[in-house]
Enzyme design. Structure first.
Site, PDB file in Angstrom:
ATOM      1  N   GLY A   1       4.095  22.049 -10.533  1.00  0.00           N
ATOM      2  CA  GLY A   1       4.446  22.791  -9.331  1.00  0.00           C
ATOM      3  C   GLY A   1       5.953  22.870  -9.125  1.00  0.00           C
ATOM      4  CG  HIS A   2       8.085  19.877  -8.977  1.00  0.00           C
ATOM      5  ND1 HIS A   2       8.655  19.728  -7.739  1.00  0.00           N
ATOM      6  CD2 HIS A   2       6.986  19.086  -8.980  1.00  0.00           C
ATOM      7  CE1 HIS A   2       7.940  18.875  -7.022  1.00  0.00           C
ATOM      8  NE2 HIS A   2       6.919  18.469  -7.761  1.00  0.00           N
TER       9      HIS A   2
ATOM     10  CG  ASN B   1      -2.537  22.837  -6.982  1.00  0.00           C
ATOM     11  OD1 ASN B   1      -2.576  23.985  -6.522  1.00  0.00           O
ATOM     12  ND2 ASN B   1      -1.940  22.538  -8.112  1.00  0.00           N
TER      13      ASN B   1
ATOM     14  CG  ASP C   1      -1.822  -1.192   1.277  1.00  0.00           C
ATOM     15  OD1 ASP C   1      -2.405  -1.501   0.226  1.00  0.00           O
ATOM     16  OD2 ASP C   1      -1.917  -1.834   2.322  1.00  0.00           O
TER      17      ASP C   1
ATOM     18  CB  ALA D   1      -7.246  16.829  -2.514  1.00  0.00           C
TER      19      ALA D   1
ATOM     20  CG  HIS E   1       5.590  22.984  -4.487  1.00  0.00           C
ATOM     21  ND1 HIS E   1       5.941  22.415  -5.679  1.00  0.00           N
ATOM     22  CD2 HIS E   1       5.284  21.937  -3.647  1.00  0.00           C
ATOM     23  CE1 HIS E   1       5.838  21.087  -5.568  1.00  0.00           C
ATOM     24  NE2 HIS E   1       5.438  20.784  -4.360  1.00  0.00           N
TER      25      HIS E   1
ATOM     26  CD  GLU F   1      11.751  20.579  -6.938  1.00  0.00           C
ATOM     27  OE1 GLU F   1      11.757  19.463  -7.466  1.00  0.00           O
ATOM     28  OE2 GLU F   1      10.814  21.381  -7.054  1.00  0.00           O
TER      29      GLU F   1
END
Lengths: 554, 554
Positions: free
Chosen positions: B366-367, B233, B49, B231, B140, B194
Site C-alpha cells: 500500500g506504500h 484493506n 501488548d 481486515a 493507499h 512517508e
C-alpha cells in the site's frame, strides 16, 4: 522400536525444519549415519542455546553403528557431533575441510584424541557392513562438499547433501555432472535431496557474481570498508581477500569464528592469503583508512557478534567513523530481519555508507533453486524419492518438482523426524517410527530443560511472578507475620503501592477465613490463595503472573 | 521544553520506527496534531501488548491544542487515540471511513459521547488558530486517505500521510495529481513525506493486479477457499467479495476485526456486498464446498487469530479439509515470517492447497516505492524536507531520493522522535527537543511497566528464578528451618535433586558463617547469598537465574 529386517531409512533431524540434519540408514545389523547437525532455537524456546537431535535409537543399537559420514562442515550438519560422541563412539568419515572444522569442535570438548577420523574424497570407497559408500563432488557455500552414494542389497541410495549447481564456482570446485549422470544411468533406487530453496523459482546465481560486486564496492569506498558475511563461506572470504589485494587494502579480522575459519582454511589450503595481508586491529588502526578492510562476523544481526558491537559503538578494538563503508554480504535468515535492520539503522545514525539488501548483489544463496533441484532429480532418475532438509512447505514444493520431472507421486515420501521408510524385496513403504526429537542445550545442561520449565519461562516472560510470604503460628493457628509481597517482572512494587496493599488485604482475609474454617492443609491454602489472587489481579491488570504463596509455620 | 515563538515541528512518534505516527505542528500558541497511532512491541518487550506515544508535551500545553487531524484509519495512525483522549480532550477531524474506524475504538473505551468529531474531505478547509488546513486525495491500502496542507505564517507545510500512486485503483479513489501539482506550483515550504518503501526500487503495482489473481485462484479451487488478508484493506475485501460473486461462492467471515471492518465499511458504503452473500459459519457448513469462501484474519501469523487456529485445528467453528485451498493475500511484515511459515507448514500437513509468497501476485504494498516517492517530491518541489514514517535506513534512503530530485542536502532533516525543527523568519533549523518516547501498555496498565520490570522479565525468560526460603531465630541467632528451594523456569527440581542439595548446603554454610560473624543485617545476608549461589550456579550450569533469598525472622 525393535531393529528390523531389510533396509530402513529415517531422519533423526532435518525434515519439518531447517537445521540439525541427521539421517539413519540401516540394513539388518549395520547402521550408517549421515551428518549430525545442531540448530538454533526460535524465540519460543526461551533461554535455550542450542538444539541437537535425540539419538536414543542409536544408543539402543550402539553395536550396529558402523560410521558417521559427514557431507560438509556447516553447523546444521556438524554441530551435534560433540554431543553425539559423548554418548557413543563411532568413526567419522568426511572430506578434508569438513574434518578440519569438526576437529575445532572436538578439541573444544576434549574429544579429539579418542575419535577415529578418516579423510575421504570423491575417489574414496568405504565398506560399512552391508553398505558400500562412495561419493561425488557437489558445490555449496563452503568448499569440499560431498554427495553420498550407498550401495545396499536393496539398491542404490543417493543422499545429495547441500548443493547448488554453480558452474563457474569461485574456487574451481565444480559439481561433477558426469559422475552424477553415471550414477543415474546405473540406476538410483532411492534419492534423498535437499529442499532449502524448493520455493524459489529459477537457478541460483553463481558465487562469482558476488566477487565482482565486492571488488566494485571496495573500489568506490573512500575510507575503511567493513564487510560481514558467514565465516564458513570460505569461497566468499577468498573473494573478499582478492578484492582487498586488488584494491590495495590490508585486512583485519573481527570475531572468533572468523579468526578460527580463516586459520583452518588457510592451513588446509582452501584460502590463499598473501603474507603480511592480515593485521591485528591495533596495527590496522595505524593505516590510512583507504588502505584497510575489516572482515567481521555478525551478518545475521547476532547481538554479541562483531558487527552488532561495531554498530552500537561497544566494540573494544574498533570504531566506525562517519564515511566508512559497511557491506553486509548475506541475506537475513527468516527470523533475523529485525536484528539486522536495527544494526543498519544504527550504522546510518553513525554516518556510515551501507550496502545491504537484495538489490545489492552482494549475496547469493548456497542452495540450488527449483531448476537445480529438477536437474538433480533428472540426473539421478530415482525410483523412490524422499525430499529432506527443509520445512514442510519446502518438502511439499520439492515433491511437486519431482512429480513434474516424472517421479510417481506414490513413490515420494514426505517424512517427519522419526518416520521410517523401509524397503524389503524391492517394495518401499512408510511404516512405523523410531524415537526422534529435539534435545535442548541450555548452558551446560543437555536435555534437562523440559516443557514445565519452558512453560514457566513463557509465563514469567509475559507477566512475571508475584511471591507472597506469610508466617503462621502452628500452635495458635493464626497469621503472625506477613504478607510480604515480592514482585519480579510483574509490576514495580514502589509504583504500585495501592495494588499491593489490596493484594495484602485479600491474602489476610483469605487466610483468616481458612483458619476459621480449620483449613490448614498447605496445598489447599496455597491453591485458594492462588485462585483468589489470580482472579483479582486479572480483573485489575489483565495480567496473569505466576503467583507463588510461601507459607512458613513456626 | 518551554513553548517557543514561531513555527515548530516535531514527531512524537513515527520516525526511527514503523508505527505510532504522531506529529506536532505549533505556531506560537496554536498546536495542531496529525495522527495518533499505536505500534506492536517487538520480541524484546516481553509481555507488552501495545506501544503508544508519550504525549507529555501536549499535556503541558493543553490550552494550545486546537485539533487532532487524522490522515487515515490504520492502527499506526489511530491506535493511540483512546489513550490520548483519556488525558486531553481535543476535536478530531478525519474522513468518513476514518471516523467510522475511530468510533469503534472510542465506543470500546467509553469515549464516544464526549468527543467532538468532524468529517472532512478533499474540499474542506479548517481554521485552526494561526494555521489553515486543507486536504488532498491520495490512495493507499485503505480508502479515504488524505494528505494535509497547512498554511502557516511561515509558509505552506504538506504532510503526505501514507500513499502510493495507484493510477488504476480498485475503488476508483484516484490520487489527485492535479491538486498536488497546484499545491506544488503555489510553493511548498516544507514537506513531510512517508518513507516505508524508500528502500524499494520501482513503482508499486496496482491493487487491481491482486483482484485478477484472486479470481483466478477462486476459479481453480475445487473445494472451499480460505483467504486471509488485512481486515483494514477494504479495497482488497471488495475484490474478494467480487471474486466470490463471480465464482458463485458465498462468504463466511472469521475473526473479530474482519467482522467489525466489514460491518462499518458496508454501512458507510465503502464495501458493496449483495444481500444474503454473507453467511454464519453454521449455515455456511451446509453448502457444497465449491460454493463457499471463508474470509479470515491472521495473515500475519498472529497466534490467536482465525488462520492460526484453523491451521492447528483449534478453531471452534470451522475445520480445514484436505483439498481445500488457502490463500494468504499479504506479505509477512518483518519479524512475522516464522509465525506465517509455521502456519503454512501445518496447512500442508493437513493436505490443503496453499497459495502464498511473493511469487503468487496475491499481495501488493500500500506504500509507494522509490519512483512514487520521487514523483511526490517532484510534484511538491519543497524547499525543506523531513522524511517521516520509517526506520532510520528508510529515512536515509528517502533523503537520497530527495537529493536526486533536487532538494538541497542541508535542507533535509532526519529526525528522531522529539527532535524539533523550527522556522523563524524563513530560516529553518533543527534545534532542541521536546519530550517524546514510548509508553508501554500491558493489559490494563498504561506506562506502569518500566525498565526494571522488563529487565526482570528478560532474565526470568532466559534462566528463570530460584527462591530460597530460610527461617532464623531472632533470639538465638540460628537457622531454625529451611532452606526451602523453589525453582520456576530454572530447572525442574524433581530432576535436579543433586544440584538443589548442593544449593542447600551452600546456603546453610553461608548463613551459619554469617551468624558466627554476627552479620545479621538482612541486606548483607541476602547479597552474600545471592553472590555465592550465583557463582556456584553459573559455574555448574552456565545459567544466571534471578536468585531471591527470603529470610523470615521469628
Amino acid at each position: 522400536m525393535q531393529s528390523k529386517e531389510g533396509l530402513i531409512i529415517a531422519a533423526l533431524g532435518g525434515v519439518n525444519e531447517i537445521g540439525k540434519n541427521m539421517y539413519v540408514f540401516q540394513y539388518n545389523d549395520d547402521i550408517v549415519v549421515i551428518d549430525c547437525g545442531s540448530k538454533f532455537p526460535d524465540e519460543s524456546l526461551l533461554g535455550i542455546d542450542l538444539i541437537i537431535p535425540d539419538v536414543s535409537y542409536l544408543l539402543d543399537n550402539q553395536d550396529k553403528v558402523r560410521a558417521l559420514v559427514v557431507t560438509h562442515g556447516h553447523e546444521d550438519h556438524i554441530g551435534g557431533i560433540p554431543y553425539l560422541l559423548k554418548q557413543i563412539q563411532m568413526p567419522i568419515y568426511a572430506s578434508r575441510l569438513t574434518l578440519g572444522l569438526i576437529e575445532i569442535k572436538l578439541r573444544e570438548h576434549g574429544l579429539l584424541r579418542e575419535t577415529k577420523m578418516t579423510r575421504i574424497d570423491a575417489n574414496s570407497t568405504i565398506e560399512l557392513g552391508a553398505m558400500t559408500c562412495s561419493f561425488f563432488n557437489t558445490n555449496h557455500s563452503i568448499p569440499d562438499c560431498l554427495g553420498v552414494v550407498m550401495d545396499t542389497p536393496e539398491g542404490t541410495i543417493v543422499h545429495t547433501g547441500d548443493f547448488k549447481f554453480d558452474l563457474t564456482p569461485a574456487n574451481k570446485q565444480y559439481p561433477d555432472l558426469h559422475r552424477m549422470s553415471d550414477i543415474g544411468k546405473k540406476g538410483v533406487y532411492l534419492l534423498l535431496s535437499e529442499s532449502t530453496n524448493a520455493e524459489r523459482p529459477g537457478f541460483t546465481p553463481s558465487e562469482q557474481l558476488v566477487g565482482v560486486h565486492i571488488e566494485e564496492a571496495f573500489n568506490q569506498a573512500k575510507q575503511r570498508v567493513f564487510i560481514s558475511t558467514f565465516a564458513s563461506n570460505v569461497n566468499r572470504l577468498q573473494q573478499i581477500v582478492d578484492a582487498a589485494v586488488r584494491t590495495n587494502r590490508k585486512i583485519c579480522l573481527l570475531g572468533r569464528s572468523m579468526v578460527n575459519v580463516v586459520q583452518v582454511a588457510t592451513e588446509l589450503g582452501y584460502l590463499t592469503v598473501p603474507d603480511g595481508m592480515i593485521l591485528e586491529p591495533n596495527e590496522a588502526a595505524k593505516l590510512h583508512p583507504e588502505r584497510m578492510a575489516v572482515l567481521c562476523t555478525g551478518s545475521q544481526g547476532e547481538p554479541m557478534a562483531a558487527l552488532a558491537r561495531l554498530s552500537n559503538g561497544s566494540h573494544r578494538q574498533m570504531k566506525i567513523d562517519a564515511g566508512d563503508t559497511v557491506i553486509i554480504a548475506a541475506s537475513p535468515i527468516p527470523g533475523n530481519e529485525r536484528d539486522v535492520s536495527r544494526i543498519i539503522d544504527n550504522l546510518y545514525a553513525m554516518g556510515a555508507h551501507i550496502i545491504y539488501g537484495s538489490q545489492s548483489d552482494l549475496h547469493v544463496s548456497g542452495h540450488g533453486s527449483q531448476e537445480e533441484l529438477k536437474l538433480m532429480l533428472t540426473l539421478m532418475k530415482p525410483k523412490y524419492f524422499i525430499p529432506v532438509h527443509g520445512e514442510f512447505r519446502m518438502l511439499h514444493q520439492h515433491r511437486i518438482l519431482a512429480e513434474a520431472v516424472g517421479v510417481r507421486r506414490e513413490h515420494i515420501f514426505i517424512l517427519n523426524n522419526g518416520d521410517v521408510v523401509e524397503s524389503k524385496n524391492g517394495v518401499v513403504r512408510q511404516f512405523g517410527q523410531i524415537q526422534a526429537g529435539q534435545i535442548l542445550v541450555d548452558g551446560l545442561g543437555i536435555g534437562d530443560i523440559g516443557n514445565i520449565v519452558l512453560r514457566d519461562r513463557r509465563q514469567l516472560s509475559a507477566d512475571g511472578i508475584l511471591i507472597i510470604v506469610i508466617t503462621l503460628s502452628k500452635t495458635e493457628s493464626k497469621l503472625i507475620s506477613g504478607p510480604d509481597t515480592i514482585s519480579r517482572g510483574f509490576v514495580y512494587v514502589r509504583d504500585s503501592e495501592e495494588l499491593i496493599e489490596e493484594v495484602n488485604q485479600i491474602v489476610i482475609a483469605t487466610v483468616n477465613k481458612m483458619l476459621e474454617e480449620h483449613i490448614t492443609q498447605w496445598n489447599v491454602m496455597k491453591k485458594t490463595l492462588k485462585d483468589s489472587l489470580g482472579q483479582f489481579l486479572y480483573s485489575r491488570t489483565k495480567r496473569r503472573p505466576i503467583i507463588l504463596p510461601i507459607i512458613i509455620e513456626v
